[in-house]
Design a protein around this motif. Structure first.
Motif, PDB file in Angstrom:
ATOM      1  N   LEU A 172       5.866  -2.844  -1.091  1.00 29.37           N
ATOM      2  CA  LEU A 172       6.244  -3.582  -0.073  1.00 29.37           C
ATOM      3  C   LEU A 172       5.170  -4.386   0.811  1.00 29.37           C
ATOM      4  CD1 LEU A 172       9.063  -0.870   1.102  1.00 29.37           C
ATOM      5  CD2 LEU A 172       9.190  -3.181   0.104  1.00 29.37           C
ATOM      6  N   GLY A 173       3.986  -4.154   0.383  1.00 26.57           N
ATOM      7  CA  GLY A 173       2.585  -4.847   0.945  1.00 26.57           C
ATOM      8  C   GLY A 173       1.683  -3.808   1.696  1.00 26.57           C
ATOM      9  N   SER A 174       2.009  -2.624   1.441  1.00 21.78           N
ATOM     10  CA  SER A 174       1.474  -1.462   2.250  1.00 21.78           C
ATOM     11  C   SER A 174       0.001  -1.288   1.508  1.00 21.78           C
ATOM     12  CB  SER A 174       2.050  -0.267   2.345  1.00 21.78           C
ATOM     13  OG  SER A 174       1.255   0.657   2.879  1.00 21.78           O
ATOM     14  N   ILE A 175      -1.027  -1.078   2.255  1.00 23.02           N
ATOM     15  CA  ILE A 175      -2.347  -0.919   1.741  1.00 23.02           C
ATOM     16  C   ILE A 175      -3.133   0.306   2.602  1.00 23.02           C
ATOM     17  CG2 ILE A 175      -3.171  -3.240   0.784  1.00 23.02           C
ATOM     18  CD1 ILE A 175      -4.533  -3.717   3.564  1.00 23.02           C
ATOM     19  N   PRO A 176      -4.144   1.095   1.938  1.00 23.18           N
ATOM     20  CA  PRO A 176      -4.559   2.269   2.641  1.00 23.18           C
ATOM     21  C   PRO A 176      -5.508   1.650   3.792  1.00 23.18           C
ATOM     22  CG  PRO A 176      -4.695   2.437   0.393  1.00 23.18           C
ATOM     23  CD  PRO A 176      -4.325   1.248   0.452  1.00 23.18           C
ATOM     24  N   ALA A 177      -5.332   2.440   4.835  1.00 23.45           N
ATOM     25  CA  ALA A 177      -6.002   2.070   6.380  1.00 23.45           C
ATOM     26  C   ALA A 177      -7.476   2.330   6.133  1.00 23.45           C
ATOM     27  CB  ALA A 177      -5.059   2.991   7.465  1.00 23.45           C
ATOM     28  N   THR A 178      -8.065   1.524   5.556  1.00 23.41           N
ATOM     29  CA  THR A 178      -9.728   1.560   5.708  1.00 23.41           C
ATOM     30  C   THR A 178     -10.150  -0.022   6.329  1.00 23.41           C
ATOM     31  OG1 THR A 178     -10.100   0.599   3.417  1.00 23.41           O
ATOM     32  CG2 THR A 178      -9.693   2.870   3.593  1.00 23.41           C
ATOM     33  N   LYS A 179     -11.397   0.325   6.933  1.00 21.96           N
ATOM     34  CA  LYS A 179     -11.872  -1.007   7.595  1.00 21.96           C
ATOM     35  C   LYS A 179     -11.979  -2.060   6.453  1.00 21.96           C
ATOM     36  CE  LYS A 179     -15.424  -2.579  10.839  1.00 21.96           C
ATOM     37  NZ  LYS A 179     -16.615  -2.542  11.532  1.00 21.96           N
ATOM     38  N   LYS A 180     -12.559  -1.653   5.305  1.00 19.81           N
ATOM     39  CA  LYS A 180     -12.549  -2.570   4.229  1.00 19.81           C
ATOM     40  C   LYS A 180     -11.410  -3.287   3.902  1.00 19.81           C
ATOM     41  CE  LYS A 180     -14.284  -3.428  -0.285  1.00 19.81           C
ATOM     42  NZ  LYS A 180     -13.045  -4.236  -0.877  1.00 19.81           N
ATOM     43  N   ASN A 181     -10.371  -2.529   3.897  1.00 14.42           N
ATOM     44  CA  ASN A 181      -8.858  -3.223   3.335  1.00 14.42           C
ATOM     45  C   ASN A 181      -8.487  -3.933   4.715  1.00 14.42           C
ATOM     46  OD1 ASN A 181      -8.642  -1.910   0.877  1.00 14.42           O
ATOM     47  ND2 ASN A 181      -7.565  -0.227   1.617  1.00 14.42           N
ATOM     48  N   PHE A 182      -8.709  -3.633   5.718  1.00 10.24           N
ATOM     49  CA  PHE A 182      -8.413  -4.366   6.920  1.00 10.24           C
ATOM     50  C   PHE A 182      -9.009  -5.784   6.831  1.00 10.24           C
ATOM     51  CE2 PHE A 182      -7.369  -2.742  11.430  1.00 10.24           C
ATOM     52  CZ  PHE A 182      -6.360  -3.811  11.744  1.00 10.24           C
ATOM     53  N   LEU A 183     -10.235  -5.952   6.876  1.00  9.37           N
ATOM     54  CA  LEU A 183     -10.957  -6.956   6.590  1.00  9.37           C
ATOM     55  C   LEU A 183     -10.605  -8.130   5.411  1.00  9.37           C
ATOM     56  CD1 LEU A 183     -14.574  -5.872   7.683  1.00  9.37           C
ATOM     57  CD2 LEU A 183     -12.782  -6.804   9.192  1.00  9.37           C
ATOM     58  N   ASP A 184     -10.499  -7.133   4.246  1.00 14.59           N
ATOM     59  CA  ASP A 184      -9.946  -8.051   3.102  1.00 14.59           C
ATOM     60  C   ASP A 184      -8.602  -8.644   3.394  1.00 14.59           C
ATOM     61  OD1 ASP A 184     -12.463  -7.464   1.949  1.00 14.59           O
ATOM     62  OD2 ASP A 184     -11.583  -5.653   0.701  1.00 14.59           O
ATOM     63  N   ALA A 185      -7.821  -7.921   3.803  1.00 18.59           N
ATOM     64  CA  ALA A 185      -6.499  -8.540   4.138  1.00 18.59           C
ATOM     65  C   ALA A 185      -6.391  -9.819   5.130  1.00 18.59           C
ATOM     66  CB  ALA A 185      -5.476  -7.418   4.835  1.00 18.59           C
ATOM     67  N   PHE A 186      -7.266  -9.871   5.899  1.00 18.14           N
ATOM     68  CA  PHE A 186      -7.445 -11.145   6.714  1.00 18.14           C
ATOM     69  C   PHE A 186      -7.823 -12.078   5.915  1.00 18.14           C
ATOM     70  CE2 PHE A 186      -8.599  -8.089  10.343  1.00 18.14           C
ATOM     71  CZ  PHE A 186      -7.485  -7.994  10.840  1.00 18.14           C
ATOM     72  N   GLU A 187      -8.519 -11.992   4.984  1.00 16.17           N
ATOM     73  CA  GLU A 187      -8.936 -13.199   3.957  1.00 16.17           C
ATOM     74  C   GLU A 187      -8.268 -13.407   3.011  1.00 16.17           C
ATOM     75  OE1 GLU A 187     -11.644 -14.915   4.738  1.00 16.17           O
ATOM     76  OE2 GLU A 187     -11.884 -13.786   6.485  1.00 16.17           O
ATOM     77  N   THR A 188      -7.641 -12.710   2.298  1.00 19.72           N
ATOM     78  CA  THR A 188      -6.495 -12.780   1.293  1.00 19.72           C
ATOM     79  C   THR A 188      -5.104 -13.034   1.537  1.00 19.72           C
ATOM     80  OG1 THR A 188      -6.159 -10.244   1.041  1.00 19.72           O
ATOM     81  CG2 THR A 188      -7.913 -11.162  -0.376  1.00 19.72           C
ATOM     82  N   ALA A 189      -4.658 -12.174   2.535  1.00 22.15           N
ATOM     83  CA  ALA A 189      -3.247 -12.429   3.003  1.00 22.15           C
ATOM     84  C   ALA A 189      -3.113 -13.493   4.236  1.00 22.15           C
ATOM     85  CB  ALA A 189      -2.576 -11.069   3.391  1.00 22.15           C
ATOM     86  N   GLY A 190      -4.154 -13.435   5.301  1.00 15.54           N
ATOM     87  CA  GLY A 190      -4.338 -14.054   6.454  1.00 15.54           C
ATOM     88  C   GLY A 190      -3.451 -13.355   7.686  1.00 15.54           C
TER      89      GLY A 190
END
Length: 333
Positions: A172-190
């Motif tokens: 459903l689009g959930s990812i573990p709450a880490t800072k790296k995932n946070f920042l990566d999501a901005f770039e890959t997902a928007g």
């Protein structure tokens, strides 16, 4: 008379009109909700059943086989699935909750180069509204998707280690709450969504007022400033009233806080983890522009936190009539 007035007021929080559903539609909705909301309990019940069987019979072969099969799924790759988001079952959930989404701005569609952080409240006993909004494809979302963008959601890291649960939420689009995932999501997902209230808000669900855990959570604002992403407030009206909780105090509450995951027991229809029918309306606010600041000061973080608080309060006051909450106050704590 005063007691009667309290009963009427209490009832008014659940009296928003909902479209009638057929038995088939209800069964599909209940089954889907049992899987989504009760996924933790299903896994724990399997583990508990295997242990009980072993202690009662003295035989380890069957329970060990089941447990090995269950935990081996942890090694099966997981990932976001657009197909899962478009499954027909979600339309029955939208009807079950009379779900609507109100978009207050079109800014996300103007500049595809911008990145966004959706800050969602309240978490409630279970954030079922996040599932509803993730599977609700209105014209606003479809146009955003046509820009090659999507939205990922942060969830408790421990979820990625629980068999079956990790697959369900990852699809459903959930990812573990880490800072790296946070920042990566901005770039890959928007765009990336976060529920800052988290576990704390599970202990704040009340019948006569809406409470959100806000003032001591500011790490996400710091990330927004460091990244220069715009902050979009989202308020899910009705989300806090769909379930009741066993274990809001005592050992289960203590363990939930320590493990950063809910091991309390939510219940609803038939005493099962199936939410009651309650109208849910998600209001997506206008983006709050953010100036990229590599090392934001506490004062700057506090400034943007105040802007977000003001936006949330205005959204609540302007839209609580959508589900008949005119007399239900918002407490931002």
């Amino acid at each position: 008379e005063e007691e009667e007035e309290k009963k009427k007021k209490k009832k008014s929080y659940h009296n928003a009109e909902l479209e009638p559903m057929t038995i088939f539609e209800l069964l599909v909705a209940w089954t889907t909700l049992l899987v989504v909301v009760g996924s933790f309990q299903i896994v724990f019940a399997l583990v508990g059943g295997c242990i009980t069987y072993w202690l009662y019979t003295g035989s380890m072969q069957l329970p060990l086989t089941i447990l090995l099969a269950l935990f081996s799924t942890v090694f099966v790759p997981v990932g976001y699935s657009e197909t899962a988001l478009h499954l027909p079952v979600w339309k029955y959930l939208h009807k079950y909750f009379g779900y609507r989404k109100i978009n207050l701005g079109e800014e996300m569609l103007v500049n595809p180069e911008k990145r966004y952080m959706l800050v969602e409240y309240p978490h409630g006993s279970f954030p079922i509204a996040t599932v509803l909004i993730a599977t609700y494809f209105d014209g606003h979302y479809n146009r955003y998707k046509s820009l090659g963008r999507t939205v990922r959601g942060l969830s408790a890291t421990i979820l990625s280690y629980i068999p079956l649960v990790r697959h369900l939420f990852a699809m459903l689009g959930s990812i573990p709450a880490t800072k790296k995932n946070f920042l990566d999501a901005f770039e890959t997902a928007g765009a990336c969504s976060v529920l800052p209230g988290g576990i704390a808000e599970m202990f704040m669900v009340e019948e006569d007022r809406e409470r959100i855990y806000f003032k001591k959570r500011f790490g996400y604002i710091k990330v927004a400033l460091e990244s220069g992403v715009e902050i979009i407030p989202v308020f899910h009206f009705g989300n806090s009233q769909v379930l009741r909780i066993i274990g809001r105090s005592g050992l289960l509450a203590f363990l939930s806080r320590r493990l950063k995951i809910s091991i309390m027991l939510p219940y609803g229809v038939f005493g099962l983890p199936i939410p009651f029918r309650q109208k849910i309306v998600s209001v997506v606010g206008k983006p709050i522009p953010v100036q990229k600041t590599p090392n934001p000061s506490r004062e700057l973080v506090a400034k943007y936190q105040k802007k977000l608080e003001t936006a949330i309060r205005e959204m609540y006051e302007n839209h609580r009539h959508e589900i008949g909450w005119e007399d239900r106050p918002l407490c931002i704590e």
